[in-house]
Scaffold this active site. Structure first.
Site, mmCIF file in Angstrom:
data_model
loop_
_atom_site.group_PDB
_atom_site.id
_atom_site.type_symbol
_atom_site.label_atom_id
_atom_site.label_comp_id
_atom_site.label_asym_id
_atom_site.label_seq_id
_atom_site.Cartn_x
_atom_site.Cartn_y
_atom_site.Cartn_z
ATOM 1 N N HIS A 1 5.855 -0.626 -2.645
ATOM 2 C CA HIS A 1 5.399 0.082 -3.852
ATOM 3 C C HIS A 1 5.484 1.595 -3.685
ATOM 4 O O HIS A 1 4.798 2.341 -4.392
ATOM 5 C CB HIS A 1 3.957 -0.322 -4.199
ATOM 6 C CG HIS A 1 3.833 -1.733 -4.692
ATOM 7 N ND1 HIS A 1 2.653 -2.449 -4.598
ATOM 8 C CD2 HIS A 1 4.720 -2.571 -5.268
ATOM 9 C CE1 HIS A 1 2.836 -3.661 -5.112
ATOM 10 N NE2 HIS A 1 4.069 -3.764 -5.527
ATOM 11 N N ASN B 1 0.828 -1.205 0.000
ATOM 12 C CA ASN B 1 0.000 0.000 0.000
ATOM 13 C C ASN B 1 0.865 1.259 0.000
ATOM 14 O O ASN B 1 1.971 1.263 0.531
ATOM 15 C CB ASN B 1 -0.937 -0.012 1.207
ATOM 16 C CG ASN B 1 -1.816 -1.247 1.201
ATOM 17 O OD1 ASN B 1 -1.963 -1.917 0.184
ATOM 18 N ND2 ASN B 1 -2.377 -1.577 2.353
ATOM 19 N N GLY C 1 -4.956 -9.205 3.472
ATOM 20 C CA GLY C 1 -5.643 -8.347 2.517
ATOM 21 C C GLY C 1 -4.960 -8.128 1.188
ATOM 22 O O GLY C 1 -4.938 -7.019 0.662
ATOM 23 N N CYS D 1 7.201 20.420 -11.781
ATOM 24 C CA CYS D 1 8.481 20.631 -11.101
ATOM 25 C C CYS D 1 8.968 22.050 -11.406
ATOM 26 O O CYS D 1 8.515 22.663 -12.383
ATOM 27 C CB CYS D 1 9.488 19.607 -11.623
ATOM 28 S SG CYS D 1 11.129 19.779 -10.930
HETATM 29 N N1 APR Z 1 -9.905 -7.347 5.256
HETATM 30 C C1 APR Z 1 -8.992 -8.197 4.700
HETATM 31 N N2 APR Z 1 -8.909 -8.431 3.347
HETATM 32 C C2 APR Z 1 -9.797 -7.797 2.564
HETATM 33 C C3 APR Z 1 -10.778 -6.915 3.080
HETATM 34 C C4 APR Z 1 -10.799 -6.702 4.497
HETATM 35 N N3 APR Z 1 -11.684 -5.894 5.066
HETATM 36 N N4 APR Z 1 -11.521 -6.445 2.036
HETATM 37 C C5 APR Z 1 -11.010 -7.015 0.900
HETATM 38 N N5 APR Z 1 -9.977 -7.825 1.218
HETATM 39 C C6 APR Z 1 -9.131 -8.633 0.323
HETATM 40 C C7 APR Z 1 -9.790 -9.071 -0.973
HETATM 41 O O1 APR Z 1 -10.490 -10.296 -0.804
HETATM 42 C C8 APR Z 1 -8.594 -9.223 -1.902
HETATM 43 O O2 APR Z 1 -8.071 -10.551 -1.829
HETATM 44 O O3 APR Z 1 -8.054 -7.813 -0.071
HETATM 45 C C9 APR Z 1 -7.570 -8.240 -1.352
HETATM 46 C C10 APR Z 1 -7.306 -7.003 -2.190
HETATM 47 O O4 APR Z 1 -6.725 -7.422 -3.385
HETATM 48 P P1 APR Z 1 -6.314 -6.354 -4.516
HETATM 49 O O5 APR Z 1 -7.385 -5.390 -4.716
HETATM 50 O O6 APR Z 1 -5.853 -7.161 -5.673
HETATM 51 O O7 APR Z 1 -5.106 -5.535 -3.870
HETATM 52 P P2 APR Z 1 -3.576 -5.960 -3.686
HETATM 53 O O8 APR Z 1 -3.430 -7.426 -3.575
HETATM 54 O O9 APR Z 1 -3.022 -5.143 -2.596
HETATM 55 O O10 APR Z 1 -2.946 -5.463 -5.083
HETATM 56 C C11 APR Z 1 -1.570 -5.579 -5.256
HETATM 57 O O11 APR Z 1 -1.671 -4.484 -7.363
HETATM 58 O O12 APR Z 1 -2.839 -2.922 -8.424
HETATM 59 C C12 APR Z 1 -1.618 -3.177 -7.929
HETATM 60 O O13 APR Z 1 0.094 -1.767 -7.070
HETATM 61 C C13 APR Z 1 -1.213 -2.208 -6.835
HETATM 62 O O14 APR Z 1 -0.280 -2.683 -4.636
HETATM 63 C C14 APR Z 1 -1.261 -3.066 -5.570
HETATM 64 C C15 APR Z 1 -1.016 -4.458 -6.108
#
Ligand code: APR
Length: 257
Positions: A123, A106, A191, A152
């Site tokens: 990231h 994040n 998450g 800039c």
């Molecule tokens: N608590 C825990 N997990 C949760 C909750 C919650 N309240 N709500 C949703 N989730 C879970 C979802 O089920 C899903 O598996 O969080 C996950 C979010 O997944 P993504 O949206 O794919 O996010 P992330 O895995 O962080 O993405 C990775 O992708 O888009 C790029 O750079 C961006 O850092 C990001 C990377």
């Protein structure tokens, strides 16, 4: 307690109490309860903005005004967000000597805002802008105006210091994250859908180095069937809260031990 008598929260708490040098890997899901949408899924950012059009370094260099439409939304949503009980829970686990570091995908800075001290921003972070031509840096809020494209002093367009698709992970963050994964006793994955590389390799590195891997997510992910030892189904704030309760019942993990 499940109908089959197993108690995954108790098992996970036992693992954390026994091994103690735990590391957390977090994704967008941990910040959903702070009002920041995740990326994938029906309500995700990528449902509104095609990431191949709005989130690659190629699209930023060719259509910065367009990409700033998406970035502006992220800056304003993250700017107004506060850490939730899950962020605070990880900071409390650090205080209890159970979790020693957080590796986060994040860019919202909420782990630090919650009090976590060792945070590896895999990231990058939205609170800083960088010139893609002269590399000068600015605090985001000093240069960003909603709806405008920040410039800039050299006249070129500024980019948030976050990793867009097609960009490498900051070298130090990748080194530190992999070192934490190689040497931790437990990796707690919170998450993340684990669909983006190389972040999604971190659980495998931890597993291959002998760590137990615990997943906290209301849904199954690509990790669930293979590297995960214990899947704790539920929201991050609820599950981490219950884990801490269980740990406090465990006589050798109460605060100050
Ligand atoms: N608590 C825990 N997990 C949760 C909750 C919650 N309240 N709500 C949703 N989730 C879970 C979802 O089920 C899903 O598996 O969080 C996950 C979010 O997944 P993504 O949206 O794919 O996010 P992330 O895995 O962080 O993405 C990775 O992708 O888009 C790029 O750079 C961006 O850092 C990001 C990377």
């Amino acid at each position: 307690m499940r109908s089959d008598g197993s108690d995954p929260i108790r098992e996970a708490a036992r693992l954390l109490a026994d091994r103690r040098n735990a590391v957390a890997l977090t994704g967008a899901g941990i910040s959903v309860e702070s009002g920041i949408p995740s990326f994938r899924g029906a309500q995700g950012m990528w449902a509104k903005y095609d990431p191949m059009e709005y989130a690659t370094i190629h699209s930023f260099m060719h259509s910065p005004r367009k990409v700033w439409e998406m970035l502006s939304e992220m800056v304003s949503v993250c700017g107004g967000a506060m850490p939730n009980a899950a962020h605070k829970g990880l900071a409390a686990l650090e205080e209890m000597g159970v979790v020693r570091a957080v590796i986060t995908q994040n860019v919202d800075g909420l782990h630090q805002a919650a009090g976590s001290r060792r945070v590896i921003e895999y990231h990058g972070n939205l609170d800083e802008l960088i010139c893609v031509y002269c590399w000068k840096r600015y605090p985001t809020l000093e240069r960003w105006i909603p709806g405008a494209v920040p410039l800039c002093d050299c006249g070129e367009i500024l980019k948030p210091n976050v990793v867009l698709f097609g960009e490498p992970i900051p070298w130090l963050a990748q080194e530190q994250a992999e070192e934490e994964a190689r040497t931790c006793g437990v990796l707690v994955v919170v998450g993340t859908s684990a669909q983006v590389s190389p972040a999604c390799d971190i659980p495998r590195i931890a597993k291959e180095s002998g760590a137990a891997v615990v997943e906290i997510n209301p849904e199954e992910t690509s990790l669930s069937g293979n590297v995960i030892d214990i899947h704790l189904r539920g929201s991050a704030s609820k599950v981490i809260g219950r884990l801490i309760e269980r740990l406090k019942e465990t006589d050798d993990v109460s605060p100050g031990h």
